[in-house]
Structure formats: structure tokens, C-alpha cells
Design a protein around this motif. Structure first.
Motif, PDB file in Angstrom:
ATOM      1  N   SER A  69       0.858  -1.181   0.000  1.00 38.73           N
ATOM      2  CA  SER A  69       0.000   0.000   0.000  1.00 38.73           C
ATOM      3  C   SER A  69       0.893   1.229   0.000  1.00 38.73           C
ATOM      4  CB  SER A  69      -0.924  -0.008   1.226  1.00 38.73           C
ATOM      5  OG  SER A  69      -1.815   1.085   1.184  1.00 38.73           O
ATOM      6  N   THR A  70       0.448   2.304  -0.632  1.00 41.82           N
ATOM      7  CA  THR A  70       1.249   3.520  -0.788  1.00 41.82           C
ATOM      8  C   THR A  70       0.579   4.692  -0.091  1.00 41.82           C
ATOM      9  OG1 THR A  70       2.047   2.739  -2.945  1.00 41.82           O
ATOM     10  CG2 THR A  70       2.329   5.075  -2.451  1.00 41.82           C
ATOM     11  N   CYS A  71       1.393   5.489   0.634  1.00 44.25           N
ATOM     12  CA  CYS A  71       0.909   6.706   1.277  1.00 44.25           C
ATOM     13  C   CYS A  71       0.832   7.816   0.237  1.00 44.25           C
ATOM     14  CB  CYS A  71       1.848   7.115   2.409  1.00 44.25           C
ATOM     15  SG  CYS A  71       1.483   8.744   3.110  1.00 44.25           S
ATOM     16  N   HIS A  72      -0.367   8.379   0.067  1.00 46.08           N
ATOM     17  CA  HIS A  72      -0.528   9.480  -0.882  1.00 46.08           C
ATOM     18  C   HIS A  72      -1.349  10.582  -0.224  1.00 46.08           C
ATOM     19  CE1 HIS A  72      -0.736  11.497  -4.729  1.00 46.08           C
ATOM     20  NE2 HIS A  72      -2.041  11.659  -4.551  1.00 46.08           N
ATOM     21  N   ASN A  73      -0.665  11.656   0.119  1.00 48.20           N
ATOM     22  CA  ASN A  73      -1.318  12.826   0.692  1.00 48.20           C
ATOM     23  C   ASN A  73      -2.174  12.467   1.915  1.00 48.20           C
ATOM     24  OD1 ASN A  73      -2.003  15.520   0.949  1.00 48.20           O
ATOM     25  ND2 ASN A  73      -3.728  15.377  -0.473  1.00 48.20           N
ATOM     26  N   GLY A  74      -1.597  11.696   2.809  1.00 47.09           N
ATOM     27  CA  GLY A  74      -2.263  11.381   4.069  1.00 47.09           C
ATOM     28  C   GLY A  74      -3.192  10.184   4.029  1.00 47.09           C
ATOM     29  N   LYS A  75      -3.329   9.526   2.860  1.00 49.39           N
ATOM     30  CA  LYS A  75      -4.216   8.371   2.753  1.00 49.39           C
ATOM     31  C   LYS A  75      -3.478   7.187   2.136  1.00 49.39           C
ATOM     32  CE  LYS A  75      -8.478  11.046   2.300  1.00 49.39           C
ATOM     33  NZ  LYS A  75      -9.707  11.297   1.483  1.00 49.39           N
ATOM     34  N   TRP A  76      -3.915   5.970   2.528  1.00 50.08           N
ATOM     35  CA  TRP A  76      -3.305   4.750   2.009  1.00 50.08           C
ATOM     36  C   TRP A  76      -4.086   4.237   0.804  1.00 50.08           C
ATOM     37  CZ3 TRP A  76       1.383   3.447   3.407  1.00 50.08           C
ATOM     38  CH2 TRP A  76       1.864   3.873   4.648  1.00 50.08           C
ATOM     39  N   SER A  77      -3.349   3.862  -0.228  1.00 54.39           N
ATOM     40  CA  SER A  77      -3.986   3.347  -1.437  1.00 54.39           C
ATOM     41  C   SER A  77      -3.243   2.113  -1.951  1.00 54.39           C
ATOM     42  CB  SER A  77      -4.011   4.427  -2.515  1.00 54.39           C
ATOM     43  OG  SER A  77      -4.620   3.949  -3.692  1.00 54.39           O
ATOM     44  N   PRO A  78      -3.930   0.948  -2.017  1.00 54.40           N
ATOM     45  CA  PRO A  78      -5.271   0.716  -1.481  1.00 54.40           C
ATOM     46  C   PRO A  78      -5.229   0.570   0.035  1.00 54.40           C
ATOM     47  CG  PRO A  78      -4.392  -1.317  -2.361  1.00 54.40           C
ATOM     48  CD  PRO A  78      -3.380  -0.262  -2.686  1.00 54.40           C
ATOM     49  N   GLU A  79      -6.378   0.752   0.654  1.00 52.90           N
ATOM     50  CA  GLU A  79      -6.462   0.628   2.104  1.00 52.90           C
ATOM     51  C   GLU A  79      -6.145  -0.811   2.508  1.00 52.90           C
ATOM     52  OE1 GLU A  79      -7.058   2.102   5.929  1.00 52.90           O
ATOM     53  OE2 GLU A  79      -7.185   3.226   4.045  1.00 52.90           O
ATOM     54  N   PRO A  80      -5.174  -1.034   3.398  1.00 47.62           N
ATOM     55  CA  PRO A  80      -4.837  -2.399   3.821  1.00 47.62           C
ATOM     56  C   PRO A  80      -6.029  -3.077   4.505  1.00 47.62           C
ATOM     57  CG  PRO A  80      -3.080  -0.880   4.388  1.00 47.62           C
ATOM     58  CD  PRO A  80      -4.223  -0.047   3.962  1.00 47.62           C
ATOM     59  N   GLN A  81      -6.350  -4.287   4.066  1.00 47.15           N
ATOM     60  CA  GLN A  81      -7.447  -5.056   4.648  1.00 47.15           C
ATOM     61  C   GLN A  81      -7.083  -6.530   4.694  1.00 47.15           C
ATOM     62  OE1 GLN A  81     -11.713  -4.034   3.400  1.00 47.15           O
ATOM     63  NE2 GLN A  81     -10.554  -3.256   1.647  1.00 47.15           N
ATOM     64  N   CYS A  82      -7.525  -7.202   5.740  1.00 51.86           N
ATOM     65  CA  CYS A  82      -7.409  -8.650   5.831  1.00 51.86           C
ATOM     66  C   CYS A  82      -8.820  -9.222   5.897  1.00 51.86           C
ATOM     67  CB  CYS A  82      -6.619  -9.060   7.076  1.00 51.86           C
ATOM     68  SG  CYS A  82      -4.839  -8.771   6.937  1.00 51.86           S
ATOM     69  N   ILE A  83      -9.162 -10.081   4.945  1.00 47.91           N
ATOM     70  CA  ILE A  83     -10.499 -10.656   4.879  1.00 47.91           C
ATOM     71  C   ILE A  83     -10.427 -12.156   5.113  1.00 47.91           C
ATOM     72  CG2 ILE A  83     -11.283  -8.861   3.290  1.00 47.91           C
ATOM     73  CD1 ILE A  83     -10.974 -10.833   1.006  1.00 47.91           C
ATOM     74  N   ASP A  84     -11.588 -12.765   5.336  1.00 50.83           N
ATOM     75  CA  ASP A  84     -11.640 -14.214   5.534  1.00 50.83           C
ATOM     76  C   ASP A  84     -11.157 -14.911   4.270  1.00 50.83           C
ATOM     77  OD1 ASP A  84     -12.835 -16.987   5.616  1.00 50.83           O
ATOM     78  OD2 ASP A  84     -13.568 -16.233   7.548  1.00 50.83           O
ATOM     79  N   GLU A  85     -10.375 -15.965   4.442  1.00 52.31           N
ATOM     80  CA  GLU A  85      -9.821 -16.649   3.272  1.00 52.31           C
ATOM     81  C   GLU A  85     -10.901 -17.328   2.428  1.00 52.31           C
ATOM     82  OE1 GLU A  85      -7.045 -19.502   4.628  1.00 52.31           O
ATOM     83  OE2 GLU A  85      -8.520 -20.741   5.706  1.00 52.31           O
ATOM     84  N   LYS A  86     -12.127 -17.451   2.947  1.00 54.14           N
ATOM     85  CA  LYS A  86     -13.218 -18.024   2.176  1.00 54.14           C
ATOM     86  C   LYS A  86     -13.947 -16.975   1.341  1.00 54.14           C
ATOM     87  CE  LYS A  86     -14.184 -21.876   5.318  1.00 54.14           C
ATOM     88  NZ  LYS A  86     -15.220 -22.555   6.165  1.00 54.14           N
ATOM     89  N   ASP A  87     -13.649 -15.706   1.584  1.00 52.14           N
ATOM     90  CA  ASP A  87     -14.249 -14.648   0.785  1.00 52.14           C
ATOM     91  C   ASP A  87     -13.567 -14.565  -0.577  1.00 52.14           C
ATOM     92  OD1 ASP A  87     -15.907 -14.065   2.922  1.00 52.14           O
ATOM     93  OD2 ASP A  87     -14.555 -12.535   3.724  1.00 52.14           O
ATOM     94  N   CYS A  88     -14.184 -13.852  -1.514  1.00 51.40           N
ATOM     95  CA  CYS A  88     -13.655 -13.755  -2.879  1.00 51.40           C
ATOM     96  C   CYS A  88     -13.327 -12.313  -3.242  1.00 51.40           C
ATOM     97  CB  CYS A  88     -14.666 -14.294  -3.892  1.00 51.40           C
ATOM     98  SG  CYS A  88     -14.960 -16.075  -3.794  1.00 51.40           S
ATOM     99  N   LEU A  89     -12.262 -12.162  -4.015  1.00 53.19           N
ATOM    100  CA  LEU A  89     -11.933 -10.857  -4.568  1.00 53.19           C
ATOM    101  C   LEU A  89     -12.821 -10.588  -5.788  1.00 53.19           C
ATOM    102  CD1 LEU A  89      -8.036 -11.070  -4.425  1.00 53.19           C
ATOM    103  CD2 LEU A  89      -9.613 -10.212  -2.685  1.00 53.19           C
TER     104      LEU A  89
END
Length: 319
Positions: A69-89
Motif C-alpha cells: 500500500s502507498t501513502c498518498h497525501n495522508g491516505k493509504w492506497s489501497p487501504e490495507p485489509q485482511c479478509i476471511d480466506e473463504k471470501d472472494c476478490l
């Protein structure tokens, strides 16, 4: 000291200066549940990157077991997230649309339905897929329709009116041609159309050089004799919207009907000579399936309208 302070105030009042200051704002460490950051710091400089991974049973909300994730003007892009491994992208399905979750991922058991873009059809008629244990149940594909058309026909001394370049066109697409200055299409002013029908374009118009004799006629039809009539040059060469008129003569002796001779009106499905009574409207099928033209005999002269699809006639878009 006073001068330097004054210079700072002047710069601070300049919009570009303020924007430059705000554009380099640092980021605070993102809040990541069920995961860890590398490197782990309290603040991160503008444009700096971090790497993160997730605990057992979880995964990043992007492809791969680790993500950045990259810091750009005070915000992270993309926002770091950890989801359940059974979920789908989110699935990548070219030339298709579907309802997207703002989070960018979908829970286990979620079903999405796609709608292919214009000119494309779902392969195997499959339009739904389900998230099952971290994977989509089927790979959906939108492929080019066999009824779509490639590049339209080139017409000398004419251009096509388009919003932008297209390498193919959806079925039933209507394209407009415009003749260049000094040229005209007899029977339709300076505009003509082609239609994409079952993977093929209808015949294109012919742009003829305007002569002094024909200037200003606007494509008026010629008149025949002996109960027949000569159609305008280019009449019926392709279906098009709107109407135009043609002129003919009644048979010798002033009898109250007009004649359609298939030897002359060869762009229509005429198996024999058709007689049209005075004032009687009659729909004659054109050479293109589903298209008809309205003919009428008025005062011994033949009035006709350009070919129109039956669907447009049902919607009262043509006579």
C-alpha cells in the motif's frame, strides 16, 4: 527577521504554495485487523510504501498472500485489509458489468450476475457465478456477438458520423454517412445510412457529383411512361429512417392506379407487377428481412417512403 516572516506570509497566501504543502502530507500507520505491517512505524512519509500480510485463516483484499500500500497525501492506497480466506476478490470480466461492492471483495456464498456490453453475448449463456470457499464457481466470459459487424463499408467522397473509433459494431447499429461538398445522394439529400444486420452491413450509399442540371433537385424522382416509373438513383439501396417521395405516372388513358414493375423496382421483393389503386396505401417488402416501404398512388403519381423495419413501424417511427 521581519522581512523573512513577511516573505513566508506572502508565499502562504499563494494557492499553489498551499497545495504543494498539502500534497506532501504524511500518513499515520493504518489500522489493520488480523494482520501485520512491514515496516511498522507510527507515521510514514508521502509516497512511501509498506508491505502487509494476514494471520492464519485470513488473506489480503488483493491478489497474493502479501500486499503493498502507498501513502498518498495522508491516505493509504489501497487501504490495507485482511479478509476471511473463504471470501472472494472482485472477478475480472472484460466487456461486462455487474454490481460491485465498495469494499472490493465479496463474502463466501455471494452470487453476482453480469450484463455483457453492447455487441457482446455471454459465452454458454452463463451470466451468474457464486463465491465458494474463496473461489468463483465459474469463469464468466462475454464474447463478441456473431451478429455484430466489423468496419463499415468505405464510400468514396463520404465520411461516417461517429463519436470515436470502433473496431466493431453491435447488431442493429445505424451509421450515418455524409457526402463531401459538391456531392450528393439522390433521394436523400446529403445523408444516408447503413445498418448492421446479422453480421453484415447493408449496402452503402453512392455520393454523386452535383451537376448544374441536378443541383437543387434534392433527389427528386424521375417520371416514367406507359404505366411504369423509374425509381430515383439509389432508391432502396439500404433501409433508412424518414420518408422521401418518388413520382410515377398512371397508365395511358388516365386510369386510377399506379404500377410497380419488378424489372425496374428491383430493390423490393416483387414477384410480379403490382397495381396500386388511387389513394390506396400499400406496404411492399424490401430486399432486407423485416423491412417494408409504404407506397401510395396520389393523383396518378407514385409516392413512396424509404425502407423501415417492422419494429420501428410498430413504435410509430415510420409510416
Amino acid at each position: 527577521m521581519y522581512v523573512r516572516y513577511l516573505e513566508f506570509l506572502v508565499l502562504a497566501c499563494i494557492p499553489g504554495f498551499v497545495h504543494a504543502q498539502s500534497a506532501t502530507q504524511d500518513c499515520r500507520a493504518p489500522r489493520l485487523n488480523n494482520g501485520y505491517l512491514v515496516p511498522e512505524e507510527d507515521t510514514y512519509n508521502h509516497d512511501s510504501k509498506l508491505t502487509y500480510s494476514c494471520d492464519k485463516g485470513r488473506k489480503p483484499a488483493v491478489e497474493g498472500w502479501w500486499a503493498t500500500s502507498t501513502c498518498h497525501n495522508g491516505k493509504w492506497s489501497p487501504e490495507p485489509q485482511c479478509i476471511d480466506e473463504k471470501d472472494c476478490l472482485a472477478p475480472n470480466i472484460p466487456n461486462a458489468k455487474y454490481t460491485e461492492n465498495q469494499s472490493g471483495w465479496y463474502e463466501d456464498g455471494h452470487t453476482i450476475r453480469i450484463r455483457c456490453n453492447e455487441g457482446y453475448v455471454p459465452k454458454g449463456r452463463r451470466v451468474t457465478t457464486k463465491c465458494i470457499n474463496g473461489n468463483w464457481s465459474s469463469v464468466l466470459i462475454c464474447e463478441k456477438s456473431i451478429h455484430a459487424c466489423s468496419e463499415p463499408p468505405q464510400v468514396p467522397h463520404a465520411v461516417i458520423i461517429l463519436q470515436g473509433f470502433q473496431d466493431f459494431f453491435a447488431p442493429d447499429t445505424k451509421l450515418q454517412y455524409e457526402c463531401e461538398d459538391g456531392y450528393t445522394v439522390e433521394g436523400a439529400g446529403n445523408h444516408k445510412y447503413v445498418f448492421c444486420l446479422s453480421g453484415n452491413w447493408t449496402e452503402g450509399p453512392v455520393c454523386s457529383k452535383v451537376t448544374e442540371l441536378g443541383a437543387g433537385l434534392g433527389g427528386s424522382a424521375e417520371t416514367g411512361t406507359g404505366g411504369t416509373q423509374t425509381p430515383p438513383a439509389g432508391s432502396g439501396t439500404q433501409p433508412e429512417g424518414g420518408g422521401s417521395t418518388g413520382r410515377g405516372t398512371s397508365p395511358a388513358g388516365g386510369a386510377a392506379f399506379c404500377v410497380l414493375d419488378p424489372a425496374i423496382w428491383n430493390n423490393y421483393k416483387l414477384s410480379k407487377v403490382e397495381y396500386i389503386k388511387e389513394g390506396e396505401p400499400k406496404h411492399i417488402p424490401c430486399n432486407w428481412d423485416g423491412y417494408f416501404s409504404l407506397f401510395q398512388c396520389i393523383n396518378g403519381e407514385l409516392l413512396y417512403y424509404t425502407c423501415c423495419h417492422v419494429r420501428d413501424r410498430e413504435r410509430n417511427l415510420c409510416p
